[in-house]
Design an enzyme around this catalytic site. Sequence first.
Site, PDB file in Angstrom:
ATOM      1  N   LYS A  22      32.309  59.920  35.069  1.00 49.57           N
ATOM      2  CA  LYS A  22      33.411  59.254  35.385  1.00 49.57           C
ATOM      3  C   LYS A  22      33.513  57.825  34.922  1.00 49.57           C
ATOM      4  O   LYS A  22      34.098  57.067  34.338  1.00 49.57           O
ATOM      5  CB  LYS A  22      34.102  59.543  36.825  1.00 49.57           C
ATOM      6  CG  LYS A  22      35.324  58.638  37.261  1.00 49.57           C
ATOM      7  CD  LYS A  22      35.634  58.784  38.726  1.00 49.57           C
ATOM      8  CE  LYS A  22      34.775  58.202  39.802  1.00 49.57           C
ATOM      9  NZ  LYS A  22      34.863  56.749  39.687  1.00 49.57           N
ATOM     10  N   ASN A  23      32.301  57.269  35.716  1.00 50.03           N
ATOM     11  CA  ASN A  23      32.316  55.741  35.550  1.00 50.03           C
ATOM     12  C   ASN A  23      31.538  55.237  34.283  1.00 50.03           C
ATOM     13  O   ASN A  23      31.527  54.169  34.206  1.00 50.03           O
ATOM     14  CB  ASN A  23      31.033  55.403  36.752  1.00 50.03           C
ATOM     15  CG  ASN A  23      32.236  55.404  38.170  1.00 50.03           C
ATOM     16  OD1 ASN A  23      33.091  55.757  38.168  1.00 50.03           O
ATOM     17  ND2 ASN A  23      31.289  55.280  39.383  1.00 50.03           N
ATOM     18  N   CYS A 119      40.093  48.694  49.660  1.00 47.77           N
ATOM     19  CA  CYS A 119      40.344  50.292  49.697  1.00 47.77           C
ATOM     20  C   CYS A 119      39.260  50.692  50.876  1.00 47.77           C
ATOM     21  O   CYS A 119      38.686  49.836  51.713  1.00 47.77           O
ATOM     22  CB  CYS A 119      39.807  50.612  48.507  1.00 47.77           C
ATOM     23  SG  CYS A 119      37.906  50.879  48.305  1.00 47.77           S
ATOM     24  N   ARG A 124      36.403  44.830  48.415  1.00 49.67           N
ATOM     25  CA  ARG A 124      36.216  44.939  47.006  1.00 49.67           C
ATOM     26  C   ARG A 124      36.807  43.991  46.243  1.00 49.67           C
ATOM     27  O   ARG A 124      37.717  44.254  45.461  1.00 49.67           O
ATOM     28  CB  ARG A 124      36.446  46.365  46.570  1.00 49.67           C
ATOM     29  CG  ARG A 124      35.798  47.520  47.276  1.00 49.67           C
ATOM     30  CD  ARG A 124      35.732  48.949  46.763  1.00 49.67           C
ATOM     31  NE  ARG A 124      35.240  48.936  45.544  1.00 49.67           N
ATOM     32  CZ  ARG A 124      35.463  50.203  44.818  1.00 49.67           C
ATOM     33  NH1 ARG A 124      36.070  50.983  45.327  1.00 49.67           N
ATOM     34  NH2 ARG A 124      34.621  50.169  43.520  1.00 49.67           N
ATOM     35  N   PRO A 125      36.532  42.735  46.257  1.00 44.83           N
ATOM     36  CA  PRO A 125      37.434  41.443  45.466  1.00 44.83           C
ATOM     37  C   PRO A 125      37.049  41.605  44.328  1.00 44.83           C
ATOM     38  O   PRO A 125      36.007  42.355  43.768  1.00 44.83           O
ATOM     39  CB  PRO A 125      36.854  40.308  46.316  1.00 44.83           C
ATOM     40  CG  PRO A 125      35.394  40.716  46.848  1.00 44.83           C
ATOM     41  CD  PRO A 125      35.383  42.253  47.244  1.00 44.83           C
ATOM     42  N   ASP A 310      26.730  55.489  45.954  1.00 53.62           N
ATOM     43  CA  ASP A 310      27.699  56.547  45.677  1.00 53.62           C
ATOM     44  C   ASP A 310      26.925  58.294  46.120  1.00 53.62           C
ATOM     45  O   ASP A 310      27.572  59.363  46.074  1.00 53.62           O
ATOM     46  CB  ASP A 310      28.236  56.855  44.130  1.00 53.62           C
ATOM     47  CG  ASP A 310      29.013  55.723  43.667  1.00 53.62           C
ATOM     48  OD1 ASP A 310      29.542  55.113  44.642  1.00 53.62           O
ATOM     49  OD2 ASP A 310      29.282  55.391  42.757  1.00 53.62           O
ATOM     50  N   ILE A 332      25.611  48.316  49.962  1.00 51.31           N
ATOM     51  CA  ILE A 332      26.458  47.578  48.834  1.00 51.31           C
ATOM     52  C   ILE A 332      27.967  47.511  49.336  1.00 51.31           C
ATOM     53  O   ILE A 332      28.616  46.469  49.016  1.00 51.31           O
ATOM     54  CB  ILE A 332      26.720  48.537  47.723  1.00 51.31           C
ATOM     55  CG1 ILE A 332      25.065  48.891  47.139  1.00 51.31           C
ATOM     56  CG2 ILE A 332      27.347  48.200  46.472  1.00 51.31           C
ATOM     57  CD1 ILE A 332      24.438  47.995  46.505  1.00 51.31           C
ATOM     58  N   ARG A 402      39.781  62.903  42.104  1.00 45.55           N
ATOM     59  CA  ARG A 402      39.773  61.380  41.347  1.00 45.55           C
ATOM     60  C   ARG A 402      38.303  61.627  40.473  1.00 45.55           C
ATOM     61  O   ARG A 402      38.245  60.747  39.392  1.00 45.55           O
ATOM     62  CB  ARG A 402      39.547  60.589  42.226  1.00 45.55           C
ATOM     63  CG  ARG A 402      40.986  59.940  42.805  1.00 45.55           C
ATOM     64  CD  ARG A 402      40.867  58.702  43.395  1.00 45.55           C
ATOM     65  NE  ARG A 402      40.101  57.693  42.591  1.00 45.55           N
ATOM     66  CZ  ARG A 402      39.066  57.097  43.177  1.00 45.55           C
ATOM     67  NH1 ARG A 402      38.794  57.022  44.561  1.00 45.55           N
ATOM     68  NH2 ARG A 402      38.245  56.269  42.393  1.00 45.55           N
TER      69      ARG A 402
HETATM   70  N1  EPU Z   1      31.870  42.348  44.645  1.00 44.25           N
HETATM   71  C1  EPU Z   1      32.442  41.308  44.749  1.00 44.25           C
HETATM   72  N2  EPU Z   1      32.908  40.278  44.091  1.00 44.25           N
HETATM   73  C2  EPU Z   1      33.352  41.035  42.893  1.00 44.25           C
HETATM   74  C3  EPU Z   1      32.748  42.089  42.378  1.00 44.25           C
HETATM   75  C4  EPU Z   1      31.942  42.860  43.369  1.00 44.25           C
HETATM   76  O1  EPU Z   1      32.105  40.695  45.959  1.00 44.25           O
HETATM   77  O2  EPU Z   1      33.981  40.219  41.939  1.00 44.25           O
HETATM   78  C5  EPU Z   1      31.116  43.249  45.458  1.00 44.25           C
HETATM   79  C6  EPU Z   1      31.658  44.477  46.204  1.00 44.25           C
HETATM   80  O3  EPU Z   1      32.788  44.122  46.950  1.00 44.25           O
HETATM   81  C7  EPU Z   1      30.601  45.183  46.498  1.00 44.25           C
HETATM   82  C8  EPU Z   1      29.367  44.836  45.654  1.00 44.25           C
HETATM   83  O4  EPU Z   1      29.870  43.431  44.953  1.00 44.25           O
HETATM   84  O5  EPU Z   1      30.326  44.844  47.894  1.00 44.25           O
HETATM   85  C9  EPU Z   1      29.283  45.972  44.574  1.00 44.25           C
HETATM   86  O6  EPU Z   1      30.409  46.110  43.900  1.00 44.25           O
HETATM   87  P1  EPU Z   1      30.705  46.393  42.334  1.00 44.25           P
HETATM   88  O7  EPU Z   1      31.519  45.295  41.641  1.00 44.25           O
HETATM   89  O8  EPU Z   1      29.594  46.718  41.759  1.00 44.25           O
HETATM   90  O9  EPU Z   1      31.469  47.766  42.437  1.00 44.25           O
HETATM   91  P2  EPU Z   1      32.497  48.426  41.409  1.00 44.25           P
HETATM   92  O10 EPU Z   1      32.058  47.912  40.071  1.00 44.25           O
HETATM   93  O11 EPU Z   1      33.865  48.194  42.077  1.00 44.25           O
HETATM   94  C10 EPU Z   1      31.426  50.370  40.656  1.00 44.25           C
HETATM   95  C11 EPU Z   1      31.807  52.137  40.696  1.00 44.25           C
HETATM   96  C12 EPU Z   1      31.677  52.382  42.230  1.00 44.25           C
HETATM   97  C13 EPU Z   1      30.198  52.178  42.758  1.00 44.25           C
HETATM   98  C14 EPU Z   1      29.809  50.957  42.627  1.00 44.25           C
HETATM   99  C15 EPU Z   1      28.673  50.492  43.004  1.00 44.25           C
HETATM  100  C16 EPU Z   1      33.088  52.474  38.823  1.00 44.25           C
HETATM  101  C17 EPU Z   1      34.439  52.655  38.265  1.00 44.25           C
HETATM  102  N3  EPU Z   1      32.851  52.119  40.250  1.00 44.25           N
HETATM  103  O12 EPU Z   1      32.224  49.890  41.511  1.00 44.25           O
HETATM  104  O13 EPU Z   1      32.104  54.011  42.040  1.00 44.25           O
HETATM  105  O14 EPU Z   1      30.328  52.668  44.319  1.00 44.25           O
HETATM  106  O15 EPU Z   1      29.966  50.407  41.158  1.00 44.25           O
HETATM  107  O16 EPU Z   1      27.499  51.238  42.444  1.00 44.25           O
HETATM  108  O17 EPU Z   1      32.112  52.249  38.018  1.00 44.25           O
HETATM  109  C18 EPU Z   1      32.749  55.946  42.918  1.00 44.25           C
HETATM  110  O18 EPU Z   1      32.687  56.290  41.903  1.00 44.25           O
HETATM  111  O19 EPU Z   1      33.183  56.601  43.829  1.00 44.25           O
HETATM  112  C19 EPU Z   1      32.546  54.505  43.352  1.00 44.25           C
HETATM  113  C20 EPU Z   1      33.251  53.795  44.157  1.00 44.25           C
END
Ligand code: EPU
Length: 426
Positions: A22-23, A119, A124-125, A310, A332, A402
């Site tokens: 998915k990701n 969420c 998750r900003p 995850d 995380i 999802r």
């Molecule tokens: N973060 C910030 N600012 C940002 C972006 C991220 O503070 O602008 C923080 C987040 O709040 C979090 C950390 O950085 O504490 C890491 O977040 P990341 O951005 O890596 O997460 P994501 O990209 O939103 C993806 C996956 C998630 C997975 C995470 C961590 C996708 C679509 N989603 O999320 O997958 O948990 O990386 O590996 O790729 C899932 O599939 O169930 C899922 C939640």
Amino acid sequence: MDKFRIRGGRALRGTVAISGAKNSALPAMAAALLTAEKVTLHNIPKVRDLITMSKLLAFMDAKVSVTEIPSSDYVIEALTLNHAEAPYELVKTMRASILTLGPLMARAGIARVSLPGGCAIGARPVDLHLTALEQMGAKITTSHGYIEAKAPGGRLKGAHIRFEKITVTGTENILMAATLAEGETILENCAREPEVTDLVHLLKKMGASIEGEGTSTLRIQGADKLRGAEHSVIPDRIEAGTFLIAGAITQGDLTIMHCQPKHLCSLLAKLKQVGVQIDVVDDSTIRVHNGVDLTAADVTTEEYPGFPTDMQAQYMALVTQAQGVSAVTETIFENRFLHASELMRMGANIGIEDHRALVHGPTKLSGTTVQASDLRASAGLVLAALVAQGETIIERVYHIDRGYQDIVEKLSALGADIERVHAPSV
Ligand code: EPU
């Protein structure tokens, strides 16, 4: 809302084929916005988030056609982008909609994307995505719940960007933005998840010039345009990991096919430490069979190649059956223990201290009604239900739909007593 009814106590046996990730599929679909030519994607899992992404692309006027069964092939053609917008109605059901921001800015020089909001697993900003785009020259305002971004002159400029914190979709978004920016972009402290590398492979097929794949520094030379391409997304390592634990927790014997063991190193090492018998049969097959008693082992979630957040909920379910105390530390996301209280309702002995859960095992779990709070938490509850005595009802399984293709069918075929109870139609 549909529910799952699971009667625990059966050892799972047989072979299961893993679907596409998915990701990986989500950013790959967003990447199709970068070109007017056709992008053909194979191995797209049939899960709700991908349907949401195709609705989002259709809203922007990209043509999306999908072929059916067993896993979907998508052909996406974004000849023109008449609405460079991701509306709230779609974004609220899927945070990964933010992945359209980078491609829209790269291709159209303008984007209006609803802010995803918080969420269940944390705030998750998306500040890191926005700061990086600003460094590439974008003017960004947020008002009325929307991010409004514009590149002066219609084109982003290459920049030297260091992500303050590792972010998976942030890396993917800015990587895509950089492929059509003017000049060179250097991205430091990038996420190294296999899904990021898979996106690099797709973008290269589309004509992008990217160096450093699989490392934390990516160097991109912006092109004037990208072309169409054909790509098969990698197998879902989290689905594979979830089935590995299903085999282990039920003391079964499973062969997991169409996976990539090299993407599962930290999980495989941890499962071996707990006492799970694992054989890597070849580069796409793993056998799990649980011959011995499980022993507690601590785990801390980390960015790839560390132990994936995850898989944390599923691991927590597993160590409720292990002898001793396992400390499960989440680094995380700030609020990713909602499944713990549901596991406790099933009889697990878990103490939570901030970001650490102490799981005392082994405990006999017993079936009851539990609520799924997010995608991976739901998977943890399904695993617990597979060993619980009696019947477990898992509510709100739209979360699991999802991201897990045909989970009921796959588990049933392995001998689990699981059924979906459809919500009465109104
Ligand atoms: N973060 C910030 N600012 C940002 C972006 C991220 O503070 O602008 C923080 C987040 O709040 C979090 C950390 O950085 O504490 C890491 O977040 P990341 O951005 O890596 O997460 P994501 O990209 O939103 C993806 C996956 C998630 C997975 C995470 C961590 C996708 C679509 N989603 O999320 O997958 O948990 O990386 O590996 O790729 C899932 O599939 O169930 C899922 C939640």
